[in-house]
Motif scaffolding. Sequence first.
Motif: not given
Ligand code: SAH
Length: 389
Positions: A144-147, A193-196, A225-228, A247-251, A290-292, A323-326, A367-370
Amino acid sequence: MTIAPASAPLAPEVAVADRTPPSAGRHVLVGLDRRELADLLVELGEPAARARMRAGQLWHWIYHRGASSFDAMTSLAKDLRARLAETCEVGRPDVSRALESFDGTRKWLLKLPDGEEVESVHIPEEDRGTLCVSSQVGCTLTCRFCHTGTQKLVRNLTAPEIVGQVMVARDTLGEWPSPVGDRLLSNIVMMGMGEPLYNFDNVAKALKIVMDGEGIAISKRRITLSTAGVVPMMQRCGEEIGVNLAVSLHAVRDDIRDVIVPLNKKYPLKDLIAACKAYPGATNARRITFEYVMLKGVNDSPADARALVKLIRGIPAKVNLIPFNAWPGAPYECSSDEAIRAFSDIVFNAGYSSPVRQPRGRDIMAACGQLKSDSVRKRKSERQAALSA
Ligand code: SAH
């Protein structure tokens, strides 16, 4: 923590040399492994007994020296070079746009043979330089937060297209032959970009080429390698590729993760954490990251931080707070600096490294997610301009 202002000056566009587009029917060599190179040489009339040795020479020229034409490959016999030039090309993706941020981050928009586009980003730091590589055009995950997730998946990238991102970065950075010591491109993160893990075979093949010690030679210890959380592929990732895992944990609760990372409905936290515990090669020296992402009022409370620590207990881990990139229309806001610091302190005091990822290249939407948004937006505005004309 400093956050680049939203109104950062626009980055200058860097001039990109025109490249000759690949002619139809030619074999592209970048992205082939040693065996495929040897088979191709046999096809071109090279005696089978010599093919492996010749493939090794080609490998050296392509992946160690970075030669982009056959003329340069002076250790190959002239007639073989001529045959190669007639039927093959070394191969690089076309760079349709290259941008450089005020902070030194570079972004390349690469045009693929079918006209699709993909982005990769180089982030220079004091002690390293990291290339963020894409694995798919677009993404199916719809976090939901990823462009990037707002754009439909178009397709998986091929191994040549994944290795090609590294070749283009090395060309621009002038890092041929592969340096032995300090490098501008020392690390790779599969975080574009993408889910490896939805494109496992091509990613695995590409990374094995990149890791080969007689070529690009970036070791598995310098690749992440980063995976959701594609749980069924995580074991194979550790066993067959052997790179570091993020690992994109986030919650830390399924009800929240179901919303922000919808893949969680398929592979909930319990399964994800079990797969992390079983990840081959995770040790205190090689921790799982763990990415958050820090989303105001969604996942950023002290209680969330304490639950996070509990959740990952027993896993050799570090936590990377992002930090969330808007982006325009995003349904979330970035947590305050205070909330991020308080969250980081709780995780740190529980014994985990918990750095806050510095946003890099926001002014060039790198930046991440942009990622990708830039090219899609550009195409859209071009379409609109064409319509009004
Ligand atoms: N599909 C893989 C690869 C993406 S990696 C994965 O989900 O891990 C990019 C990282 O940036 C992930 O942790 C992703 O969740 C995070 N991300 C995506 N959009 C973002 C945003 N708007 N702000 C900050 N991080 C974001």
